[in-house]
Design a protein around this motif. Structure first.
Motif, PDB file in Angstrom:
ATOM      1  N   UNK A   1      24.649   3.948 -38.171  1.00 17.40           N
ATOM      2  CA  UNK A   1      24.031   3.522 -36.910  1.00 17.40           C
ATOM      3  C   UNK A   1      25.103   3.273 -35.846  1.00 17.40           C
ATOM      4  N   UNK A   2      26.218   2.659 -36.251  1.00 14.41           N
ATOM      5  CA  UNK A   2      27.296   2.374 -35.308  1.00 14.41           C
ATOM      6  C   UNK A   2      28.055   3.637 -34.897  1.00 14.41           C
ATOM      7  N   UNK A   3      28.128   4.622 -35.789  1.00 11.66           N
ATOM      8  CA  UNK A   3      28.946   5.806 -35.516  1.00 11.66           C
ATOM      9  C   UNK A   3      28.137   7.054 -35.183  1.00 11.66           C
ATOM     10  N   UNK A   4      26.800   6.961 -35.154  1.00 10.21           N
ATOM     11  CA  UNK A   4      25.997   8.163 -35.015  1.00 10.21           C
ATOM     12  C   UNK A   4      26.261   8.901 -33.708  1.00 10.21           C
ATOM     13  N   UNK A   5      26.489   8.154 -32.629  1.00  8.90           N
ATOM     14  CA  UNK A   5      26.741   8.796 -31.337  1.00  8.90           C
ATOM     15  C   UNK A   5      27.994   9.659 -31.399  1.00  8.90           C
TER      16      UNK A   5
END
Length: 275
Positions: free
Chosen positions: A258-262
């Protein structure tokens, strides 16, 4: 022509939905089974739980080595990823920016390592770990994970570094920056999407790995997946424990993604157009 294009879009959407359902079903099955007793799972595996059964989670956390196994998995994954990020981008930068014939040979050597299956050199590798006194320790799989990721990591990072203008580094050199400072302060921050892609892909592989820890670590250093497999027996299995452990193992992965998906999506998209 317009109608055929519309039907093609509908067909592609239908296939995408079908694949999404197929991929989601194992996750759905694991999650609903995590809140069911072993008897409920055996009676009707795909039915929703009749009540919120939490005894499996309580037993895993208080009566087994599951917390220690989760800590071992966290140490393996975090330490391996940390050293991958520290070492592999610098190797890729040296290969890409040096431009010498010998660095090209090193690049090919790294890529050739990706073509050899782990099972081919598995036994000699374990013998080597035993001969140097690392067999059974967490250090052994960490070193193996780092070495095994060099090929793919160098491939990823060299592709991204090609897209960074060399003029930026030349300007930094004129200002008095050393090569090391130029890399870490100027080049490395531009590799964020690539780094995130590597963290997610390699992190998932290490976190979910079963073969390496089960063969090279002692029983007191079991990882999460190996500890979960302990509840699968030849004659009887505790599926409530298996699915409860699986559900807990998914949580850290989801949080990181979730934190790294972008950055991960950017890295995959950019990697498709580079190199």
């Amino acid at each position: 022509m317009h109608k055929s294009k519309k039907w093609m879009e509908i067909l592609v959407l239908a296939i995408a939905i079908l694949l999404a359902v197929l991929f989601f079903f194992p996750v759905y099955f694991s999650l609903i089974s995590a809140f069911k007793s072993n008897g409920e799972i055996l009676r009707d595996a795909i039915a929703l739980p009749t009540s919120l059964y939490l005894d499996s989670f309580k037993y895993l956390l208080t009566e087994t080595d599951f917390p220690k196994a989760m800590l071992n998995s966290l140490i393996l994954t975090a330490t391996s990823i940390l050293f991958m990020i520290l070492l592999i981008p610098m190797a890729a930068y040296a290969i890409e920016r040096t431009g010498k014939k010998w660095t090209g040979l090193v690049y090919i050597y790294y890529l050739a390592g990706m073509m050899i299956p782990f099972q081919v050199y598995m036994i000699p590798l374990f013998k080597e770990m035993r001969s140097i006194g690392l067999y059974g320790t967490l250090t052994a799989p960490i070193l193996i994970y780092i070495a095994g990721s060099v090929g793919m990591g160098v491939l990823l990072f060299t592709s991204f570094i090609k897209g960074i203008p060399a003029e930026i580094e030349e300007a930094a050199a004129i200002d008095g920056c050393s090569k090391v400072r130029t890399f870490w302060q100027i080049v490395f921050p531009l590799l964020g999407p690539c780094t995130a892609s590597m963290v997610v892909l390699q992190g998932l592989g290490i976190w979910n790995d079963f073969l390496m820890p089960s063969l090279i670590l002692h029983s007191d250093k079991r990882t999460l997946i190996v500890e979960i497999f302990k509840f699968v027996g030849e004659l009887a299995s505790r599926w409530d424990m298996v699915f409860a452990g699986t559900a807990m193992s998914i949580v850290p992965v989801l949080v990181v993604f979730i934190f790294l998906q972008k950055y991960f999506v950017k890295g995959i998209a950019a990697g498709a157009t580079k190199g």
